[in-house]
Design an enzyme around this catalytic site. Structure first.
Site, PDB file in Angstrom:
ATOM      1  CG  ASP A   1     -69.022 -31.874  14.713  1.00 40.88           C
ATOM      2  OD1 ASP A   1     -68.178 -31.217  14.065  1.00 40.88           O
ATOM      3  OD2 ASP A   1     -69.767 -31.365  15.573  1.00 40.88           O
TER       4      ASP A   1
ATOM      5  CB  CYS B   1     -85.324 -74.558  36.657  1.00 39.55           C
ATOM      6  SG  CYS B   1     -86.586 -74.161  37.881  1.00 39.55           S
TER       7      CYS B   1
ATOM      8  CB  CYS C   1     -89.360 -70.895  36.025  1.00 41.11           C
ATOM      9  SG  CYS C   1     -88.302 -70.676  37.459  1.00 41.11           S
TER      10      CYS C   1
ATOM     11  CG  ASP D   1     -64.141 -30.065  12.395  1.00 40.45           C
ATOM     12  OD1 ASP D   1     -63.691 -28.996  11.957  1.00 40.45           O
ATOM     13  OD2 ASP D   1     -65.161 -30.143  13.102  1.00 40.45           O
TER      14      ASP D   1
ATOM     15  CG  ASP E   1     -66.649 -31.425   9.415  1.00 38.97           C
ATOM     16  OD1 ASP E   1     -65.760 -30.690   8.937  1.00 38.97           O
ATOM     17  OD2 ASP E   1     -66.996 -31.394  10.610  1.00 38.97           O
TER      18      ASP E   1
END
Length: 814
Positions: free
Chosen positions: A690, A104, A107, A510, A694
């Site tokens: 991965d 608020c 603060c 794969d 690939d």
């Protein structure tokens, strides 16, 4: 604010037996714990007790008291301070941090006054919405640790961030947007109040002097509001005109300029109608719509703000037998850091401890902890959830780190302009041309028939048909989708992937490291001589004692190690060594002299005289891989399994996964030829892999997906990087992409229908400028709100994500 059974500071119930209280403004107040007592006492001693009168909600409960050594001391190290609080042109330093617990205005009041009381602090600013705090200070008189420690002492939690130049510019842009919205909103409210008095006065026969006063007051308020809040619009329109194109900001700027200019002329000459109210209302709704769209984009990148928060400010580095606390920025490749339980890993590295468990939920979207063994990769930003400290050898920092690569992917995706966006841009451009033409025709008609209404009709046409909704329709949806998919562990390098996924007919996977975990285990031991299987495994483990190959780690995990000497490794073949005075060979059939072809799924053990055993190896399939493939097959996709492994291993994996078509012993060029053949037959192929081998496959595929655990080359070739482990999430990607495309089409349809309906009404003089401003703004808010629905549509997770984390193995429970 609180009763006698609740803590005066945080409002939580006071535990039984607790006896903590203090005098605040002459009254004794109960508190629940030493932390609240310390914070409340400090606030009282600093003369800031009025904070408790201002606040509207109880304060956050402070954490346990900090240890004697300040946790912020590392911020004073020169390397850290230079990044955390860089020098400004005035010779001061500027510290920026986000402060949690700001709830608020009270603060904000407490923070600003508390920090301003530190010697050397010259200015403090706190954003009440985000909690972002900026502190200007003299580095010769105070240090960053003193400022951060003071913030923490008031019960808040500072989160300093080492912001780069781009991040600071982004933060400044956010604040500027908020300021323009606030100015436009306040200015519009004030001008509408003055306009209401004029409208009422028109019926009540207000005296001319008073009417002139309200008109001039409206002018003094509206003019700076339009010039300040509308500055980015005018600048954008001018840039478009200089480039010879008609962007969406051209009619907007034209409408604002005409309304303001005509109103100023009429106000100064004291005759004619003024449109200050319409101009400011139009501008406010316009800025609000753009602010919401910008906020949607920021939420899309919010996942990386969370990741940046996970990266700790400091780390514990091992130097020989001693430990030192250093800034994360000071780490270098090869350093060994010690990560205590509950702490975040400061950088990418390899686990140097025997075992570890790490929570990667903010990195991959999965809630289960991931177990790691010595030598395996640990990602920066993951959290040690084991019960013992983990030692990690740093391998990658800066731009090469996982978090930086993730951020780069999202930035590239958000900056991408797929066909939907290019189509919307083309429509918006042609719409602007048509709009200006229609406005000219309508203005000419009204000048000839009712000159007193011509200006009002022209202004309403320019305002009501502003192509904001059309231009926001696609970008807002894509921004939300990219952010939500990132939270699911799907990092798209281009928004165009969401389009191409709608055409995919075939998924090509794969096997090793993709559908399997890439973790080799011992399957079966066939003894070929008078030596039992246990002894054979013990011999194999001894021969592989100094090797970190996955097969070696699998063999070492199965049996106690014996002592092997005179080891001779031959990469690609095997190893030879001496155990108890006897010479042994372990490896391929060719290496040990066995008959038959080599199979990558088994190794042989032999001594000086005969074969001893054939050890079969297996690659464990991912737990949810079969379910993921079944889900894709149920949606009508063709599935294809390709692998470089031997036929036996691939056929077993295909049966286990429920895939009918598979191809074994595939070299990279074989996989590429197979993919091209499918594409030539009319298939649109999504490839998932991965490894380095690939990369050609992923580069050729219509849609490519790489796993984050794979090679960087594969990731560089991919449209999507999947950071999770549960492939069911990947199987949901087509559905999520379809939902995004559906929302984009809905937005484009709504924008088109709205504009087609609004143009005749405005041209017919049935809409006043203020009504046109509301209609245009509501249209923009509708498309942004519809885009934000994707936050809910894309928030679903597989049920497994809600399951409890697996229990830790015994070796991690110590």
């Amino acid at each position: 604010m609180t009763d006698l059974a609740s803590c005066f500071h945080c409002g939580e119930p006071i535990p039984a037996g607790a006896d903590f209280s203090l005098l605040v403004q002459g009254q004794r107040r109960p508190v629940c714990c030493p932390g609240c007592l310390a914070v409340a006492t400090l606030i009282e001693q600093q003369g800031l007790a009025r904070f408790y009168d201002f606040r509207t909600v109880p304060s956050a409960r402070p954490k346990d008291r900090a240890p004697a050594a300040s946790p912020w001391a590392v911020c004073d190290r020169p390397e850290v301070a230079a990044r955390l609080a860089p020098r400004t042109a005035a010779g001061r330093s500027e510290l920026r941090c986000r402060v949690d617990g700001v709830t608020c205005a009270a603060c904000v009041w407490l923070l600003e006054r508390g920090v301003r009381g530190i010697e050397g602090v010259t200015d403090v600013g706190v954003n009440p919405l985000s909690g972002e705090t900026t502190v200007q200070f003299d580095p010769q008189r105070t240090r960053p640790s003193a400022i951060l420690g003071t913030i923490a002492s008031f019960g808040f939690e500072p989160r300093p961030a080492m912001l780069g130049g781009a991040d600071r510019r982004h933060s400044d842009a956010q604040r500027a947007e908020l300021k323009r919205l606030a100015v436009a909103g306040l200015g519009s409210a004030q001008v509408m109040t003055l306009a209401a008095a004029l409208y009422i006065g028109a019926f009540e026969h207000m005296e001319a002097a008073y009417a002139s006063f309200f008109v001039l007051a409206s002018m003094l308020v509206a003019t700076p509001v339009v010039l300040y809040s509308g500055a980015p619009i005018f600048a954008s329109a001018w840039r478009d005109l200089r480039r010879g194109r008609l962007g969406m900001d051209v009619p907007v700027a034209l409408a604002l300029a005409i309304a303001l200019a005509a109103s100023l002329v009429n106000a100064l000459r004291g005759a004619g109608h003024v449109y200050f109210d319409s101009a400011t209302m139009f501008l406010f709704f316009l800025v609000l719509g753009r602010f919401l769209e910008s906020r949607a984009r920021r939420r899309a990148g919010g996942v990386f703000d969370a990741l940046a928060d996970l990266r700790p400010l400091s780390a514990t580095r091992r130097r020989g037998d001693s430990l030192e606390r250093v800034g994360t920025i000071e780490l270098a490749a090869g350093d060994v850091v010690v990560v205590a339980p509950g702490e975040a890993v400061p950088a990418d590295g390899e686990l140097a401890s025997e075992h570890g468990a790490f929570d990667e939920s903010l990195l991959s979207g999965e809630s289960l902890g991931r177990l790691r063994a010595r030598g395996e990769t640990v990602l920066g930003g993951s959290v040690n959830v084991g019960r013992a400290p983990a030692e990690i050898r740093v391998t990658r920092l800066g731009a090469d780190s996982y978090l930086e690569r993730v951020g780069s992917l999202l930035q590239r995706a958000l900056a991408d302009r797929p066909a939907f966006l290019r189509l919307a841009d083309r429509w918006a451009t042609w719409f602007v041309v048509a709009l200006l033409a229609i406005t000219a025709v309508a203005g000419t008609f009204w000048l000839a028939t009712a000159p007193e209404r011509a200006f009002e009709v022209v202004l309403a046409l320019l305002v009501v048909t502003c192509p904001c909704a059309l231009s926001l329709a696609a970008p807002a949806a894509f921004a939300v989708a990219l952010g939500q998919l990132a939270r699911r562990g799907l990092l798209l390098s281009s928004a165009r992937v969401l389009e191409r996924l709608g055409d995919v007919t075939t998924w090509m996977f794969d096997k090793t490291g993709t559908l399997s975990e890439g973790r080799i285990v011992v399957g079966r031991v066939d003894t070929l001589a008078a030596v039992d299987a246990g002894r054979c495994l013990a011999l194999a483990a001894a021969l592989e004692a100094g090797n970190e190959h996955p097969i070696a780690r699998a063999l070492r995990a199965t049996a106690p190690l014996a002592n092997a000497t005179e080891l001779d490794y031959r990469p690609g073949y095997g190893v030879t060594g001496t155990i108890d005075g006897r010479r042994y060979r372990l490896g391929s059939a060719r290496h040990v002299g066995a008959t038959g072809s080599d199979d990558s799924q088994c190794v042989y053990l032999a001594d000086e005289h005969e074969l001893l055993a054939r050890i079969e190896l297996a690659d464990t399939l991912r737990p949810r891989a079969r379910e993921a493939l079944a889900a894709l097959a149920a949606r009508g996709y063709a599935l294809l399994l390709v692998s470089g492994d031997a036929a036996g291993a691939v056929s077993r994996a295909a049966r286990a996964l429920g895939v009918d078509e598979w191809h074994a012993a595939q070299r990279p060029e074989d996989k590429l030829a197979l993919l091209r053949a499918r594409q030539q037959s009319g298939a649109v192929v999504a490839a998932v892999g991965d490894g380095i081998n690939d990369a050609p496959l992923l580069a050729q595929a219509d849609v490519s997906v790489a796993l984050v655990a794979g090679s960087q080359l594969a990731q560089a070739s991919a449209d999507v990087v999947f950071t999770g482990n549960d492939l069911r999430v990947l199987a949901r990607l087509p559905d999520w992409a379809a939902a995004t495309r559906r929302v984009v089409r809905q937005n484009l349809a709504w924008a088109a229908v709205y504009n087609l309906a609004a143009v005749p009404l405005a041209a017919a003089g049935l809409l006043a400028p203020w009504m046109a401003a509301i209609g245009m703004s509501l249209s923009s808010l509708v498309v942004v709100g519809n885009a934000l629905r994707l936050n809910r549509l894309l928030a679903e997770r597989p049920n497994a994500f809600a399951s409890a984390a697996a229990p830790l193995p015994r070796e991690l429970a110590a």
